[in-house]
Design an enzyme around this catalytic site. Sequence first.
Site, PDB file in Angstrom:
ATOM      1  N   HIS A  38       0.834  -1.137   0.112  1.00  0.00           N
ATOM      2  CA  HIS A  38       0.093  -0.163   0.098  1.00  0.00           C
ATOM      3  C   HIS A  38       0.832   1.241  -0.029  1.00  0.00           C
ATOM      4  O   HIS A  38       0.629   2.264  -0.693  1.00  0.00           O
ATOM      5  CB  HIS A  38      -0.960   0.008   1.307  1.00  0.00           C
ATOM      6  CG  HIS A  38      -1.666   1.243   1.360  1.00  0.00           C
ATOM      7  ND1 HIS A  38      -1.227   2.557   2.040  1.00  0.00           N
ATOM      8  CD2 HIS A  38      -2.914   1.565   0.848  1.00  0.00           C
ATOM      9  CE1 HIS A  38      -2.356   3.198   1.823  1.00  0.00           C
ATOM     10  NE2 HIS A  38      -3.367   2.782   1.043  1.00  0.00           N
TER      11      HIS A  38
ATOM     12  N   CYS B 196      36.469   4.622 -26.413  1.00  0.00           N
ATOM     13  CA  CYS B 196      36.468   5.816 -25.605  1.00  0.00           C
ATOM     14  C   CYS B 196      37.480   6.727 -26.138  1.00  0.00           C
ATOM     15  O   CYS B 196      37.660   7.957 -25.462  1.00  0.00           O
ATOM     16  CB  CYS B 196      36.451   5.631 -24.328  1.00  0.00           C
ATOM     17  SG  CYS B 196      37.719   5.029 -23.450  1.00  0.00           S
TER      18      CYS B 196
END
EC number: 2.7.9.2
Length: 834
Positions: free
Chosen positions: A447, A772
């Site tokens: 809940h 890279c």
Amino acid sequence: MSNVPKEKRFIVWLDEVTKDDVVLVGGKNANLGEMIRAGIPVPPGFAVTAYAYKYFIEKTGLKDKIYPLLNSIDVNDKKVLDETTAKIRQWIMDTPMPPEVEEEIRKYYRELAKKIGMEPEKLRVAVRSSATAEDMPEASFAGQQDTYLNVYGEDNVVYYVKRCWASLFTSRAVFYRVAQGIPHEKSLMSVTVQKMVNSRTAGVMFTLHPVTGDEKVVVIEASWGLGESVVGGKVTPDEWVVDKQTLQIVDQKIHHKTLAIVFDPKKGKNVEIRWDENKQAWVSEEGPVDIEMVKHFHPDKPALKEEEVKRLAELALLIEKHYGRHMDIEWAVDYDIPFPDNVFIVQARLETVWSVRKEKEKAEKKAEIKGKNIVKLSEAKVLVRGLPASPGIGAGVAKVIFDPHSKEAQEFKEGEVLVTKMTDPDWVPLMKKAVAIVTDEGGMTSHAAIVSRELGIPAIVGTGNATQVIKSGIEVTVDGSRGVVYEGIVEDLVKPKEEVKAEVAGVGISPEQLLPLYPVTATKIYMNLGEPDAIEKYKDLPFDGIGLMRIEFIITDWVQYHPLYLIEQGKESLFIDKLAEGIAKVAQAIYPRPVVVRFSDFKTNEYRGLKGGEKYEPEERNPMIGWRGVSRYIHPKYEPAFRLEVRAIKKVREEMGLTNVWVMFPFVRTTWELERALKIMEEEGLKRGKDFKVWAMAEVPSIVLLADKFAEYVDGFSIGSNDLTQLILGADRDSNILAEMGYFDERDPAVLAGIKMIIEKAHSKGATVSICGQAPSVYPEIVEFLVEAGIDSISVNPDAVIATRRLVASIERKIMLKRLNKIMDKLNKLELGF
């Protein structure tokens, strides 16, 4: 079947119901009927229609008493709301049900028993509410009306149907309707009466990740006994994440489940049982538990078998396909029936949070930083951790409250942090005031989690001990995205976020305008970054993560001192804290996208330039291929400094909760040095795992030749095209003469052949490959070569991100067209008989 038109019937069988009957039977029942028609295993039952409820309140005159009274009160006055709704519920329970309605309920209950082959008085059923507005896409109304399990006997079924009708008028239900703008008169109540599953295990599942919104997975939560313990947040359930494409389990968390709700046939009722650690047995308040099924329960044993997990995922996908929407599903596994017939779906509703969430995050509110205890992220103390149930940041004064009706609850102020054991719908008025919510118990579909996400409030559930650790009155910062509660107001997290424009490569548009402009690519586009502060400028660019984060800038600008000098001065913490702060700044800004942090890659001459460095660094004739990279980390002289870097990474991941940080080893020469460096990392508490990837820079030719061997130690490689070109061609990258003559060129066939070898060998062992170096940022033709070679990701400078993404998308389309043309050529030849 009755000759009375369906819309005028008091009762309908579930297999008569379709999605078009929502007004008559409510969302839950309509969904059950739809699933039965789609072949989903749903326990048989019937629906007491909304028409029966409407007939009841109109014929008895209750309608003329209830609605005028409700519409006259202020629902924000909790005392008046509680008194009024209690009075209405009592009216409903005290008013006799019209005989024609009551007899229909009894008749259908007997017929259900006959269909199943049971005696009516022994048939156990679930009696559930199904409000006609309950499952609207706009609001989930989690737990708004009542559910009663293991009900048996005609009298009891009639009684609990009335209880469900009355539950339409609890304080929480009335409050919700007003908050959502739903008129009380339009909210009618249908009731499900459905054969009970003798639940060994039960729980919930979502056809997308309820926290991240990831649409590629099914998330399943499970615990022992009835599903009430999971839905009600009384237990932290086991969790499985299943890939939709492969049905493979990609993540699994088995929790310590110390509570269960089961039906006790001897007592004829549901009982709550708890695990007694001393007795190593399940007990209830009434004494020892003697239930056959419970003998198979163990708090640390998975509540589901692997085959059951996959069966549930299959059913979830069938349900999602049928509705064409993401679904929130409740299920149960029957103890008495063999697999696969033991798996049942008991409820399904449209998932309501991600369905209505736009791009804005309500949770991250713009506000001034206020508080007495303001701290930086790198200095913040972690109080507790839990499940990240609702994303966002919330900070304020914590209030520990155990009862929503207590004096402490009445004094709870807007903007405070609510800390409690767990929530149920009675807590909603308090939850709406909270800036963040933290609970001891519950899972991602409890809940607290569902309502917090719907309200847009950051929340963490299942911490285990938040109510003990966090004291009322202290200031805390709740990071609902990572499941971490910090002591104090963490300024890095709560400071207002200004509109940041992507002023890169001439692009001066806002992120909202930028998002639709870039294409999706199979090849990930990463970004290189060195200066942490620059992330604010670039974070909204369309990149998938940081493929190379250089830490040398942090060391030279933020730390300034040689790490061995700091160790000698007893100031190791300065190095660790500054490094962690810089890395965290980037990781926080782009979470959950990954940040690949490269360990320091200074050469000896560069280390000498740090304060105190001359004492520790030799003078080398050729530092470029000298004492650098992993060779430093494993050297007895420098190893203590490397350990500081590892501790900084560990601090970012474990103390700051930024698990999107991975690491990369630079200038790797041999497998044995890599193995030794990994061992040092493990000694410091960092070990490769599912959520912690380790990469190696591929810039030395030894990796080209033996990438498959190196792949046994790492998860991926990142090609450093600068050093790789230098070492393959024997051309000094810093030589202007060689550069002018064309010797230093990443496009050289030998370099490209080396790159292709790395990709092929790495992929043969399941390792990923990125690049890279500067080449992709400068040469578009290299990008085409890389994509065609099958590289997994390309990391470029910020100014090349947008152009590279568009280029890669174009190349991928071209490759697909080439393949399609080849297939068409083959088909044409077959048709022509060639």
